[in-house]
Design a protein around this motif. Structure first.
Motif, PDB file in Angstrom:
ATOM      1  N   THR A 149       0.816  -1.206   0.000  1.00 55.51           N
ATOM      2  CA  THR A 149       0.000   0.000   0.000  1.00 55.51           C
ATOM      3  C   THR A 149       0.856   1.265   0.000  1.00 55.51           C
ATOM      4  O   THR A 149       0.332   2.368  -0.186  1.00 55.51           O
ATOM      5  CB  THR A 149      -0.941   0.032   1.222  1.00 55.51           C
ATOM      6  N   ARG A 152       2.319   4.175  -4.756  1.00 54.94           N
ATOM      7  CA  ARG A 152       1.241   5.047  -5.244  1.00 54.94           C
ATOM      8  C   ARG A 152       1.519   5.473  -6.684  1.00 54.94           C
ATOM      9  O   ARG A 152       2.676   5.547  -7.121  1.00 54.94           O
ATOM     10  CB  ARG A 152       1.151   6.308  -4.373  1.00 54.94           C
ATOM     11  N   SER A 158      -3.559   3.847  -5.353  1.00 57.33           N
ATOM     12  CA  SER A 158      -2.766   2.702  -4.934  1.00 57.33           C
ATOM     13  C   SER A 158      -2.274   1.889  -6.131  1.00 57.33           C
ATOM     14  O   SER A 158      -3.026   1.639  -7.082  1.00 57.33           O
ATOM     15  CB  SER A 158      -3.592   1.795  -4.016  1.00 57.33           C
TER      16      SER A 158
END
Length: 224
Positions: A149, A152, A158
């Motif tokens: 996570t 980006r 994500s």
């Protein structure tokens, strides 16, 4: 979202004050064995011939120093941005390197490569994983805690799913419960992402500690 380069990132409070791995030992409650699911020294001891272990983001190097007592013929290398801050005797077969992993590279291959919670504080996490895959011996093992996570896209979306898919296609396996990436055997890896910079203001990750988000632009899929 303001993106930082490697030199800026190294001076950021999130990276400069990190404490996740500085005093972690080899075995026991706060240990590599607990975090990785195996005792690195025990795993190496079962291999024939001289063994070599590279620990990335090694902190004080306590795990390597403990392993040296059990593996007298092994080559044990630790690399950390800050390096040990507490003076300790270091055996001749232990090398503790103070360097940035953004551009550091070893002069040999390793049977075992570990990175315990270190990727959380690095900028180009995927590049380090790809480079480390080439530092393994033919049947070596890489173990690295990884938070997908923290990857980006340019707009903040994500990249966890495409990044994990690309890593798996390249030969990595991922254990979600441990947040652990593993790779067995040296290989050349090219992942389909262009690194744009890091965001040290991303906030806490699954550990509860502030971490660094890495921003990429997806590119054409390339895995060798």
């Amino acid at each position: 979202m303001s993106l930082w380069g490697d030199e800026e990132l190294a001076q950021s409070p999130v990276v400069a004050n990190r404490t996740m791995n500085r005093a972690r030992g080899l075995t026991g409650v706060n240990s590599y064995a607990r975090e990785l699911g195996l005792d690195p020294a025990g795993w190496l001891a079962e291999r024939a011939g001289p063994q070599a272990w590279l620990d990335l983001c090694s902190g004080e190097g306590l795990a390597l120093l403990a392993a040296a007592a059990r593996l007298p013929q092994a080559v044990l290398t630790g690399v950390d941005l800050v390096g040990p801050v507490v003076p300790r005797p270091v055996p001749a077969d232990v090398e503790l390197v103070t360097a940035s992993l953004a551009d550091w590279a070893p002069g040999r291959r390793y049977d075992l490569i570990t990175c315990v919670h270190g990727l959380h504080y690095l900028g180009d996490k995927l590049a380090l994983l790809a480079r480390a895959a080439d530092w393994l011996t033919a049947d070596g093992l890489l173990l690295a805690q990884f938070d997908p996570t923290a990857l980006r896209g340019p707009a903040g979306t994500s990249l966890a799913r495409p990044a994990l898919a690309a890593l798996r296609a390249a030969g990595f396996a991922y254990q979600p419960r441990r947040h652990l990436l593993t790779l067995r055997g040296r290989r050349n890896v090219s992942l389909p992402f262009t690194y744009l910079g890091a965001d040290p203001g991303a906030g806490p990750n699954y550990t509860g500690q502030p971490a660094v988000a890495s921003v990429y632009r997806p590119t054409r899929r390339q895995v060798d």
